[in-house]
Scaffold this motif. Structure first.
Motif, PDB file in Angstrom:
ATOM      1  N   ASP A   1      10.772   4.431  14.538  1.00  0.00           N
ATOM      2  CA  ASP A   1      11.832   5.448  14.401  1.00  0.00           C
ATOM      3  C   ASP A   1      11.322   6.747  13.784  1.00  0.00           C
ATOM      4  N   GLY A   2      10.200   7.216  14.271  1.00  0.00           N
ATOM      5  CA  GLY A   2       9.681   8.507  13.790  1.00  0.00           C
ATOM      6  C   GLY A   2       9.087   8.464  12.402  1.00  0.00           C
ATOM      7  N   THR A   3       8.847   7.265  11.887  1.00  0.00           N
ATOM      8  CA  THR A   3       8.218   7.160  10.559  1.00  0.00           C
ATOM      9  C   THR A   3       7.017   6.215  10.625  1.00  0.00           C
ATOM     10  N   LEU A   4       6.119   6.442   9.696  1.00  0.00           N
ATOM     11  CA  LEU A   4       4.934   5.588   9.589  1.00  0.00           C
ATOM     12  C   LEU A   4       4.965   4.922   8.221  1.00  0.00           C
ATOM     13  N   LEU A   5       4.821   3.608   8.213  1.00  0.00           N
ATOM     14  CA  LEU A   5       4.765   2.873   6.943  1.00  0.00           C
ATOM     15  C   LEU A   5       3.373   2.273   6.821  1.00  0.00           C
ATOM     16  N   VAL A   6       2.691   2.626   5.739  1.00  0.00           N
ATOM     17  CA  VAL A   6       1.345   2.096   5.490  1.00  0.00           C
ATOM     18  C   VAL A   6       1.394   1.245   4.228  1.00  0.00           C
ATOM     19  N   GLY A   7       0.842   0.059   4.324  1.00  0.00           N
ATOM     20  CA  GLY A   7       0.757  -0.834   3.161  1.00  0.00           C
ATOM     21  C   GLY A   7      -0.705  -1.012   2.787  1.00  0.00           C
ATOM     22  N   HIS A   8      -1.012  -0.847   1.504  1.00  0.00           N
ATOM     23  CA  HIS A   8      -2.408  -0.959   1.064  1.00  0.00           C
ATOM     24  C   HIS A   8      -2.455  -1.814  -0.203  1.00  0.00           C
ATOM     25  N   GLY A   9      -3.276  -2.829  -0.167  1.00  0.00           N
ATOM     26  CA  GLY A   9      -3.401  -3.730  -1.310  1.00  0.00           C
ATOM     27  C   GLY A   9      -4.140  -3.075  -2.474  1.00  0.00           C
ATOM     28  N   ILE A  10      -3.714  -3.428  -3.695  1.00  0.00           N
ATOM     29  CA  ILE A  10      -4.387  -2.929  -4.904  1.00  0.00           C
ATOM     30  C   ILE A  10      -5.113  -4.121  -5.525  1.00  0.00           C
ATOM     31  N   THR A  11      -6.406  -3.984  -5.673  1.00  0.00           N
ATOM     32  CA  THR A  11      -7.189  -5.110  -6.180  1.00  0.00           C
ATOM     33  C   THR A  11      -7.857  -4.763  -7.505  1.00  0.00           C
ATOM     34  N   SER A  12      -8.093  -5.815  -8.261  1.00  0.00           N
ATOM     35  CA  SER A  12      -8.850  -5.679  -9.508  1.00  0.00           C
ATOM     36  C   SER A  12      -9.755  -6.887  -9.599  1.00  0.00           C
ATOM     37  N   ASN A  13     -11.024  -6.644  -9.751  1.00  0.00           N
ATOM     38  CA  ASN A  13     -12.005  -7.742  -9.780  1.00  0.00           C
ATOM     39  C   ASN A  13     -11.894  -8.625  -8.533  1.00  0.00           C
ATOM     40  N   GLY A  14     -11.606  -7.982  -7.390  1.00  0.00           N
ATOM     41  CA  GLY A  14     -11.525  -8.714  -6.130  1.00  0.00           C
ATOM     42  C   GLY A  14     -10.213  -9.465  -5.914  1.00  0.00           C
ATOM     43  N   LYS A  15      -9.290  -9.344  -6.860  1.00  0.00           N
ATOM     44  CA  LYS A  15      -8.017 -10.065  -6.707  1.00  0.00           C
ATOM     45  C   LYS A  15      -6.876  -9.087  -6.462  1.00  0.00           C
ATOM     46  N   LEU A  16      -5.963  -9.495  -5.605  1.00  0.00           N
ATOM     47  CA  LEU A  16      -4.814  -8.641  -5.297  1.00  0.00           C
ATOM     48  C   LEU A  16      -3.856  -8.628  -6.483  1.00  0.00           C
ATOM     49  N   ILE A  17      -3.639  -7.436  -7.035  1.00  0.00           N
ATOM     50  CA  ILE A  17      -2.726  -7.349  -8.189  1.00  0.00           C
ATOM     51  C   ILE A  17      -1.445  -6.592  -7.825  1.00  0.00           C
ATOM     52  N   GLY A  18      -1.407  -6.040  -6.631  1.00  0.00           N
ATOM     53  CA  GLY A  18      -0.209  -5.323  -6.206  1.00  0.00           C
ATOM     54  C   GLY A  18      -0.430  -4.687  -4.846  1.00  0.00           C
ATOM     55  N   THR A  19       0.602  -3.999  -4.375  1.00  0.00           N
ATOM     56  CA  THR A  19       0.527  -3.324  -3.074  1.00  0.00           C
ATOM     57  C   THR A  19       1.264  -2.000  -3.177  1.00  0.00           C
ATOM     58  N   VAL A  20       0.672  -1.001  -2.565  1.00  0.00           N
ATOM     59  CA  VAL A  20       1.366   0.283  -2.498  1.00  0.00           C
ATOM     60  C   VAL A  20       1.776   0.521  -1.041  1.00  0.00           C
ATOM     61  N   TYR A  21       3.014   0.945  -0.864  1.00  0.00           N
ATOM     62  CA  TYR A  21       3.532   1.269   0.469  1.00  0.00           C
ATOM     63  C   TYR A  21       3.901   2.751   0.498  1.00  0.00           C
ATOM     64  N   ILE A  22       3.519   3.410   1.563  1.00  0.00           N
ATOM     65  CA  ILE A  22       3.875   4.822   1.731  1.00  0.00           C
ATOM     66  C   ILE A  22       4.596   4.991   3.069  1.00  0.00           C
ATOM     67  N   LEU A  23       5.773   5.582   2.992  1.00  0.00           N
ATOM     68  CA  LEU A  23       6.556   5.862   4.195  1.00  0.00           C
ATOM     69  C   LEU A  23       6.462   7.367   4.486  1.00  0.00           C
ATOM     70  N   ALA A  24       5.947   7.709   5.654  1.00  0.00           N
ATOM     71  CA  ALA A  24       5.750   9.130   5.996  1.00  0.00           C
ATOM     72  C   ALA A  24       6.380   9.447   7.340  1.00  0.00           C
ATOM     73  N   GLU A  25       6.716  10.702   7.499  1.00  0.00           N
ATOM     74  CA  GLU A  25       7.265  11.166   8.781  1.00  0.00           C
ATOM     75  C   GLU A  25       6.135  11.330   9.792  1.00  0.00           C
TER      76      GLU A  25
END
Lengths: 161, 272
Positions: B127-151
């Motif tokens: 629907d005219g938007t782009l959603l990118v999800g990127h994992g946040i790691t520390s010491n090789g372990k996933l500690i969170g995820t950042v999502y960015i929604l862009a036009e």
């Protein structure tokens, strides 16, 4: 999450943002020891968190000690609140040693400690004394300092980026 | 002969060139347009992902030490990117940790964490938007995820600009091809037209002395004109050569090129 579980996680996480200068200050150590001086309020949480983990290229061990003098080979020394009035003596025993000292005792920073846990609005935060960090020839990442509730003292010449 | 008559060879030749060059240009145009849109889309994904990566790196301590304010400060750096509508950091257990929403954008748009397990990057366009999800790691372990929604409005806008610009170039190329065809078709068509004109004069005036001009080159047109003129000489030959007309009139089988004909053709055509 219980307060001491959070503190256990923080204690382990501090290890990711501390550097020993010169680099060989931690070189003689076979393990990256996180030592608990005095009564252990953290329980098994820290053991679980550090299981099969490595910091600074060394396996992480949790060591429980009765006196601070035994903690000179540790990378991080958590001085339990049970140490009470002995905190100052414990810090004297570790003065000048490349050991990151952490505690939740009151006035720990003022007594020459490096990192003090502070509970603020039900959140565990921490304060940093950069003078004590510099005197022990340690460096803390600027990323860590960014999330500290307060940073006192003069930063070392090379604050890690 | 009218050069643009659909029935004329000239007209058909022009139509052929217009059709072929038109199809070629149109295919090239559509291909470039598709490639451009694909490239712009990939560039946007890469750009948003690199921003998500930066946010992730700068949010590591915030996540490790549960500092939402620090994470929100990090996210607020996205103010400089007007295409970004919303960005949100989720903890490892997928609970919302920190959020940024562009001023004036639809703040009600919620991001649902949907990064597949084991992956540290994914992108969705809808629907005219782009959603990118990127994992946040520390010491090789996933500690969170950042999502960015862009036009993706800029991608469409840039693709349209490219399409318009390309269309102008396409029309110019098409006109040039048409002009070049008009200019060059004369060299092919003129000898044929001359031949047709000569045949017309002979037909109307019964003047067999008329000769078709032979092009000064060695190709099929020269051969045709020369052969035409030769047949005129044959037609003008005296009647005391009955074998010639008889052979032409009484031949029971269709006329075929003899070895002698081939030799005369070979004198003209280099390919022989």
């Amino acid at each position: 999450m219980p307060e001491y579980d959070v503190k256990a996680a923080y204690l382990f996480n501090f290890g990711k943002f501390v550097r020993f200068t010169p680099p060989d200050a931690n070189g003689d150590r076979q393990n990256f020891d996180i030592c608990i001086v005095g009564e252990d309020p953290l329980g098994a949480t820290l053991d679980d968190l550090t299981q099969n983990e490595q910091l600074d290229g060394k396996p992480v061990r949790v060591v429980r000690l009765k006196t601070a003098a035994e903690a000179r080979q540790c990378a991080i020394a958590y001085i339990s609140a049970s140490e009470g009035s002995r905190v100052r003596n414990d810090l004297d025993a570790l003065r000048g040693q490349p050991v990151l000292t952490v505690s939740d005792s009151d006035r720990f920073i003022q007594n020459g400690g490096m990192i003090q846990f502070v509970t603020q609005q039900s959140h565990v935060r921490f304060a940093v004394n950069l003078d004590a960090v510099r005197n022990a020839r340690l460096s803390l990442s600027s990323e860590l300092l960014r999330v500290a509730i307060s940073v006192t003292g003069k930063p070392p010449a090379e604050v890690l980026q | 002969m009218k050069p643009w008559s659909a029935q004329s060879i000239s007209g058909r030749l022009t139509a052929l060139v217009v059709f072929v060059s038109g199809i070629a240009l149109l295919l090239a145009y559509v291909s470039y347009l598709a490639y451009d849109y694909y490239s712009l889309r990939n560039n946007l994904i890469e750009s948003i992902d690199s921003q998500a990566n930066l946010i992730g790196i700068n949010s590591e301590t915030a996540l490790l030490f549960d500092d939402q304010q620090a994470a929100e400060t990090t996210l607020s750096a996205l103010r400089g990117a007007p295409a970004i509508l919303t960005a949100e950091i989720f903890a490892a257990d997928k609970t919302p940790f920190a959020r940024y929403t562009r001023k004036g954008s639809d703040a009600g748009r919620l991001i649902v964490p949907m990064l597949p397990p084991g992956k540290t990057f994914a992108a969705w366009i809808q629907d005219g938007t782009l959603l990118v999800g990127h994992g946040i790691t520390s010491n090789g372990k996933l500690i969170g995820t950042v999502y960015i929604l862009a036009e993706t409005r800029d991608v469409v806008h840039n693709a349209m600009q490219f399409g318009l610009f390309s269309a102008v170039i396409l029309v110019v190329c098409f006109i040039i091809a048409l002009l070049a065809t008009t200019l060059m078709r004369g060299s092919i068509i003129r000898p044929l037209e001359n031949l047709a004109a000569t045949a017309g004069i002979i037909s109307r005036k019964r003047d067999y002395s008329v000769r078709a001009p032979v092009p000064d080159r060695r190709d099929e047109m020269a051969f045709l004109a020369q052969s035409f003129n030769s047949s005129r000489r044959l037609r003008n030959a005296p009647r005391n050569f009955p074998w010639q007309t008889a052979s032409l009139r009484l031949s029971p089988t269709p006329l075929r090129m003899t070895s002698g004909d081939r030799c005369s053709r070979c004198r003209i055509l280099p390919s022989c």
